[in-house]
Design a protein around this motif. Structure first.
Motif, short mmCIF file in Angstrom:
data_model
loop_
_atom_site.label_atom_id
_atom_site.label_comp_id
_atom_site.label_asym_id
_atom_site.label_seq_id
_atom_site.Cartn_x
_atom_site.Cartn_y
_atom_site.Cartn_z
N PHE A 262 2.23 3.41 3.88
CA PHE A 262 2.69 2.03 4.01
C PHE A 262 1.95 1.09 3.04
O PHE A 262 1.75 -0.08 3.34
N ALA A 263 1.58 1.64 1.89
CA ALA A 263 0.84 0.83 0.92
C ALA A 263 1.79 -0.06 0.11
O ALA A 263 2.93 0.32 -0.18
N LEU A 264 1.32 -1.25 -0.22
CA LEU A 264 2.04 -2.19 -1.08
C LEU A 264 1.45 -2.12 -2.48
O LEU A 264 0.25 -2.31 -2.66
N THR A 265 2.29 -1.86 -3.48
CA THR A 265 1.81 -1.86 -4.85
C THR A 265 1.73 -3.30 -5.37
O THR A 265 2.24 -4.24 -4.75
N ASP A 266 1.09 -3.45 -6.51
CA ASP A 266 1.00 -4.78 -7.11
C ASP A 266 2.37 -5.34 -7.44
O ASP A 266 2.62 -6.55 -7.27
N SER A 267 3.28 -4.48 -7.89
CA SER A 267 4.64 -4.97 -8.20
C SER A 267 5.37 -5.36 -6.93
O SER A 267 6.18 -6.31 -6.94
N ASP A 268 5.09 -4.66 -5.82
CA ASP A 268 5.69 -5.06 -4.54
C ASP A 268 5.23 -6.46 -4.14
O ASP A 268 6.04 -7.31 -3.73
N ILE B 268 6.66 -5.72 5.67
CA ILE B 268 6.68 -4.64 6.66
C ILE B 268 7.99 -3.87 6.56
O ILE B 268 8.02 -2.63 6.64
N GLN B 269 9.11 -4.59 6.38
CA GLN B 269 10.40 -3.91 6.21
C GLN B 269 10.37 -3.02 4.97
O GLN B 269 10.89 -1.88 4.98
N LEU B 270 9.74 -3.50 3.92
CA LEU B 270 9.70 -2.77 2.66
C LEU B 270 8.92 -1.45 2.80
O LEU B 270 9.42 -0.38 2.43
N VAL B 271 7.71 -1.54 3.33
CA VAL B 271 6.89 -0.32 3.41
C VAL B 271 7.47 0.67 4.42
O VAL B 271 7.38 1.90 4.22
N PHE B 272 8.08 0.17 5.49
CA PHE B 272 8.67 1.08 6.46
C PHE B 272 9.88 1.80 5.89
O PHE B 272 10.06 3.00 6.07
N LEU B 273 10.72 1.06 5.17
CA LEU B 273 11.91 1.68 4.58
C LEU B 273 11.51 2.70 3.53
O LEU B 273 12.12 3.76 3.41
N ARG B 274 10.48 2.41 2.77
CA ARG B 274 10.02 3.36 1.75
C ARG B 274 9.47 4.63 2.40
O ARG B 274 9.68 5.73 1.90
N ALA B 275 8.75 4.49 3.50
CA ALA B 275 8.14 5.65 4.15
C ALA B 275 9.14 6.47 4.94
O ALA B 275 9.04 7.70 4.99
N VAL C 139 7.67 -9.75 -3.69
CA VAL C 139 7.78 -10.44 -2.40
C VAL C 139 7.38 -11.90 -2.56
O VAL C 139 8.05 -12.81 -2.03
N ASN C 140 6.26 -12.15 -3.26
CA ASN C 140 5.81 -13.53 -3.44
C ASN C 140 6.81 -14.36 -4.23
O ASN C 140 6.98 -15.56 -3.99
N GLU C 141 7.47 -13.72 -5.18
CA GLU C 141 8.41 -14.46 -6.02
C GLU C 141 9.71 -14.76 -5.28
O GLU C 141 10.30 -15.83 -5.45
N ARG C 142 10.14 -13.85 -4.43
CA ARG C 142 11.47 -13.97 -3.83
C ARG C 142 11.47 -14.74 -2.50
O ARG C 142 12.44 -15.42 -2.17
N THR D 12 15.38 -5.39 0.69
CA THR D 12 14.51 -4.23 0.51
C THR D 12 15.30 -3.00 0.07
O THR D 12 14.82 -2.21 -0.75
N CYS D 13 16.52 -2.85 0.57
CA CYS D 13 17.35 -1.72 0.12
C CYS D 13 17.67 -1.85 -1.36
O CYS D 13 17.61 -0.87 -2.12
N GLU D 14 18.03 -3.07 -1.79
CA GLU D 14 18.33 -3.28 -3.20
C GLU D 14 17.09 -3.07 -4.06
O GLU D 14 17.15 -2.46 -5.14
N TYR D 15 15.94 -3.56 -3.58
CA TYR D 15 14.70 -3.44 -4.35
C TYR D 15 14.30 -1.97 -4.52
O TYR D 15 13.85 -1.56 -5.60
N LEU D 16 14.47 -1.17 -3.49
CA LEU D 16 14.08 0.25 -3.54
C LEU D 16 15.19 1.14 -4.09
O LEU D 16 14.98 2.35 -4.24
N GLY D 17 16.35 0.57 -4.34
CA GLY D 17 17.44 1.38 -4.86
C GLY D 17 18.08 2.28 -3.83
O GLY D 17 18.60 3.36 -4.16
N ILE D 18 18.04 1.87 -2.57
CA ILE D 18 18.62 2.65 -1.48
C ILE D 18 20.00 2.12 -1.15
O ILE D 18 20.17 0.91 -0.94
N THR D 19 20.97 3.00 -1.09
CA THR D 19 22.35 2.60 -0.81
C THR D 19 22.74 2.99 0.61
O THR D 19 22.23 3.98 1.16
#
Length: 977
Positions: free
Chosen positions: A27-33, A51-58, A37-40, A108-115
């Motif tokens: 559930f780690a957040l990268t610098d780009s993550d 939290i939605q982002l790291v959970f969806l990725r994992a 998030v801060n920009e959007r 988060t789906c769009e950011y991670l490329g999940i369809t």
């Protein structure tokens, strides 16, 4: 099955508590993550979307459950986003509006490329699941595979109910197909007879026939052989030998058979008719295959016993004859010097002394053994008679089979002598006895020749039985010829091998020339000497300089780690790896289930039984442990749990100092047992009955493969099998080098392993095996002439190359195990073109290895270090399994595999726990500015156990992990509390 990286795939909720390892790994957040998030998003929405982002990725699934979020994750997200996050929160508190939650999930789906999954995806998934269902052993395994398929393709995992409904539908279709196959193969009468087995009584013992079939073989004895033959006869009377079910993978057949094995007959009767038919037919079929193998194995051991006893009797008789002969010489000497009697009187007395001297030329010891074996004709006939029921098949010109058939015909006719005009071929060793004047002894010699020849024929594959797993026809073991011809290029591409031998031999020849030059250079430098005995001699490896610092550092580290309880170790490692979820194919529903599983692991992996373990764990019933022990016997579960633990151990940076995970060593460890155990053999070192536990130990200390074996047999097959099974699930090509002792290699094994893509590196004990074997085309330096033998035939390698490739491809594809393959094409197959090609290629490869071993001190040191590392892990295993296997344990194949796998898992748990604590201690020291040299750390390892309490009352810290290990559903947590 998925490894550690797929731990959270498919989850729809977070556990109430996460470890720091889980947060950092999954559930780690990268610098780009953080930047995205801060920009959007505005400040008050950032925590929720992170939290939605790291959970969806994992997990590949959106977080919809409204339960409480783990404090560790909230704190981590707050630190990474520089937000004051609450210590207690849930989705309900973070999202006041459902629309906001939906928008965040969409982003988060769009950011991670999940369809999102669509009709096309569903169709592709269904097609893939139908194919996978033919090999998956359970519905849960099929669903887990489907989750990974979706996750790897970045498709949003749908609701569990939809996926499970699809899985159930496919699984039902597969079982309907199995039922149709059974009904097309098994006649209605046979089905009725098979169903009657559930309630039929066997003999006068009162035992049901089904329970009798479940009873494993007892000790190695004629009584056990008779009992096993009776079971084979019973199953053949049911018609099980005629059922052609080869279209179903054997592991799937075993999985269905295991369900019958684990149930009482009354419970089997309660099953739905279709389910009962599938499980029962596969149980009967698998039992026949395994019982046939057991019978042939027992027969082979019985023949070996008869030969050994004949050898012992011959040795005693020859020793007695030597004493009597000396006594005769002494008596003759006294007569010669007796001056009081006339010469004629003395000659008459000498003649009387020599009356019993047989007037025939002396024979060899082996010939005397064969002659003595013919005197044991009663036991040989008792062994030959029942074997006629098995239905041996063989090559047309197989001598032993023709002898076996002739002996049977003579026995049926009541003949006591071998006809003079007998034209059955026999080997030169038996010819004098079979063609001798004593025709009664000739018949006994033919019987002995037939039984010993039949054993060799089974081992080399010239004789086979259709209803067997290991002793089938060669084309049934290997890739069928038609399939091999049509798909050969695909198989060779996956192996990276040429279709002809020339390109491979050209590269090998160039490496040989370089290796010989390096060896000659080492000889000239004095690092290697050629002795007067014509063998290469090496000076001892100089110990690395040390002042005791590495040992002192290790002691300091483990002193800071402190003492540990075994139960604490198990639960902590489960929290990090989730191995209990793998063992049950789901999370435990309550703490009783969880602790019962741990207890079953200890009961299998130590000398304790279920009742003894229950006495060590308060308020735990032995019946719960026995039930959980059956779970551990299900195929594949323990190896997958072991992989999870080893992967966790290898995530720690300190393991990179011990190795890169590309090298390993393998060896067997003996576990004492009763002579009543079917697999027991006498350990040649300790002279006690034992079974072997063969393990592959990484250079990073973890055990990556284990297999129970029979002692005193060549181990090259199991050594190769372990590397194949480890490499097949890895993306980094897995192991490239395996160090073994003398028992772990053969020339054929050297060739097969190289063609499979890794090197077998044996530490050779015998000087006679240190010769350099070369073809005539490769000239060796003059200084090495004393140790070079020009015996390699390139022609033999070329002629057997195509079939050798077929053998290697069959092993690589999993069609035949390396253990069975090396038995069929080992020394028993002398004369076979495949064996000849593999033997010559193996000797050539051994020469190349010896050039490196003799000339490269660092390579030799690394090999010895790996082997010693394996021995240190064996010491840890002996600390866990301190006693002997009970007489009633390990009789079934599944139970013995569970014992070996459980001991391996417990060992890996200790190694992983120690590695984690070593890493934490080093990090703590370095944060305080206390330096630790990497060279010191390379020379210490985690196979340490003096600080661990393995016995006493086992108190599992349930409260500490209640929110992490059992199923996260609140009602289930309350039910188990």
């Amino acid at each position: 099955m998925p490894g550690l990286e797929f731990r959270y795939v498919g989850q729809d909720r977070l556990p109430a508590r996460l470890s720091e390892f889980d947060v950092e790994r999954y559930f780690a957040l990268t610098d780009s993550d953080v930047a995205a998030v801060n920009e959007r998003f505005r400040r008050d929405h950032r925590a929720g979307v992170a939290i939605q982002l790291v959970f969806l990725r994992a997990g590949g699934h959106t977080l919809d459950h409204v339960g409480t979020l783990p404090r560790q994750l909230l704190r981590y997200v707050g630190e990474r986003l520089n937000l004051p996050t609450p210590t207690i929160a849930s989705l309900r508190t973070l999202y006041q509006r459902y629309k906001t939650l939906y928008e965040h999930q969409l982003w988060t789906c769009e950011y991670l490329g999940i369809t999102s999954i669509g009709p096309t995806h569903w169709a592709e998934l269904e097609t893939w699941m139908r194919q996978d269902a033919t090999e998956s052993l359970t519905l849960d395994e099929l669903l887990q595979h489907a989750l990974c398929w979706l996750y790897e393709r970045r498709i949003l995992i749908p609701a569990e109910r939809k996926l499970r409904d699809l899985g159930r539908s496919i699984w039902s279709d597969v079982e309907r197909g199995l039922l149709a196959l059974i009904e097309a193969t098994v006649t209605e009468t046979q089905l009725m007879h098979a169903d009657a087995v559930l309630s039929a009584q066997h003999g006068t013992s009162g035992m049901r026939a089904l329970e009798w079939l479940k009873t494993p073989p007892a000790r190695h004895s004629p009584t056990t052989l008779t009992e096993t033959l009776a079971k084979v006869r019973f199953l053949k009377e049911l018609g099980a030998h005629t059922w052609v079910l080869d279209g179903v993978p054997i592991e799937k057949q075993r999985a269905y058979a295991q369900r019958v094995q684990a149930r009482r007959p009354a419970k089997v009767r309660e099953l739905k008719a279709s389910t009962r038919t599938i499980e029962l037919i596969f149980f009967l079929r698998v039992t026949l295959l395994e019982m046939t193998d057991a019978l042939l194995y027992q027969t082979g051991r019985r023949v070996s016993d008869l030969v050994r006893q004949a050898y012992d009797r011959t040795t005693v008789r020859q020793a007695r004859s030597a004493i009597e002969y000396r006594q005769q010489l002494v008596a003759i000497k006294e007569l010669v010097h007796d001056s009081e009697r006339t010469a004629q009187e003395r000659l008459d007395d000498i003649g009387k002394l020599l009356e019993d001297l047989v007037d025939r030329p002396p024979i060899s010891h082996a010939a005397s053994v064969r002659e003595t074996l013919t005197d044991d004709h009663h036991r040989i006939r008792n062994l030959l008679g029942p074997l006629r029921e098995l239905g041996f098949v063989g090559r047309d010109a197989e001598p032993s089979l023709r002898q076996f058939e002739l002996v049977g015909t003579l026995h049926d006719s009541g003949a006591t002598e071998l006809p003079v005009d007998c034209d059955v071929p026999v080997s030169a060793a038996w010819r004098d006895l079979v063609q001798g004047d004593d025709r009664a002894r000739a018949l006994r010699a033919l019987e002995a020749s037939a039984i010993t020849g039949l054993r060799k024929g089974l081992r080399r594959g010239s004789v086979w039985i259709d209803h067997s797993l290991s002793f089938r026809e060669r084309d049934q073991l290997l890739i069928p010829p038609a399939q091999w011809e049509s798909e050969r290029d695909r198989y060779l591409a996956s192996l990276g091998l040429p279709a002809t031998a020339e390109p491979f031999l050209e590269r090998l020849t160039e490496h040989l020339k370089a290796g010989l030059a390096a060896l000659e250079e080492a000889r000239e430098a004095g690092r290697v000497t050629i002795g007067t005995d014509g063998a290469v001699h090496l000076s001892s490896i100089e110990a690395l300089p040390t002042d005791g610092i590495p040992k002192h550092t290790r002691d300091l580290i483990f002193r800071e780690i402190g003492n540990a309880q075994f139960a604490d170790m198990i639960m902590e490692m489960d929290a990090h790896t989730g191995f209990s979820e793998v063992l049950r194919s789901r999370k435990a529903r309550d703490t009783i289930e969880l602790v019962s599983l741990y207890a079953a692991l200890i009961a299998h992996g130590t000398e304790l039984d279920a009742r003894s373990v229950a006495a060590m764990i308060p308020q735990l019933d032995p019946a719960n442990i026995s039930t959980a022990m059956r779970f551990l016997e299900m195929p594949g579960r323990l190896p997958r749990a072991n992989d999870r633990v080893v992967e966790f151990q290898r995530t720690h940076p300190v393991t990179e100092l011990w190795g890169n995970g590309r090298h390993a060593s393998s060896d067997s460890m003996s576990l004492d047992t009763s002579p009543h155990l079917f697999y027991a053999r006498v350990d040649p070192r300790r002279r006690t009955h034992a079974v072997g536990m063969y393990t592959h130990v990484l250079d990073q200390h973890g055990i990556v493969y284990n297999q129970p074996i029979v002692l005193n047999e060549r181990q090259a097959g199991v050594a190769i099998e372990g590397v194949i099974r480890h490499n097949e699930n890895r993306d980094d090509d897995g192991l490239l080098r395996l160090s073994v002792d003398t028992h772990g290699y053969t020339n054929v094994g050297m060739a097969v392993s190289k063609l499979l893509g890794f090197d077998l590196c044996p530490r050779l004990r015998n000087l006679s095996e240190r010769k350099l074997h070369l073809p005539r085309a490769v000239a060796a330096p003059d200084g090495l002439a004393a140790v070079v033998a020009y015996e390699i035939s390139i022609k033999a390698i070329r002629e057997g190359w195509k079939e050798l490739l077929r053998l290697v491809a069959s092993i690589h594809a999993g069609r035949v195990s390396a253990m069975v393959a090396l038995q069929r094409f080992g020394s028993a197959a002398q004369g076979d073109p495949v064996y000849r090609a593999a033997d010559h290629l193996g000797r050539l490869l051994r020469t190349l290895f010896l050039c490196d071993y003799f000339s490269n001190i660092e390579f030799r040191r690394e090999m010895h270090t790996l082997l010693n590392r394996g021995e240190s892990v064996h010491q840890l295993q002996r600390a866990i399994y301190t006693g002997k296997i009970a007489p009633e344990r390990g009789r079934r194949r599944d139970e013995m595999i569970a014992i070996s796998g459980s001991l391996t898992l417990l060992t890996n748990l200790v190694i992983a726990w120690n590695t984690q604590r070593i890493q934490a201690t080093l990090d703590r020291w370095r944060s305080k500015g206390q330096g630790v040299d990497d060279d010191w750390l390379r020379r210490m390892g985690p196979a340490h156990f003096t600080h661990v309490n393995f016995r006493g009352t086992l108190s599992f810290p349930i409260d500490r992990y209640r929110e992490m290990l059992p199923d996260a559903a609140p009602w289930r947590r309350m039910a188990g509390s």
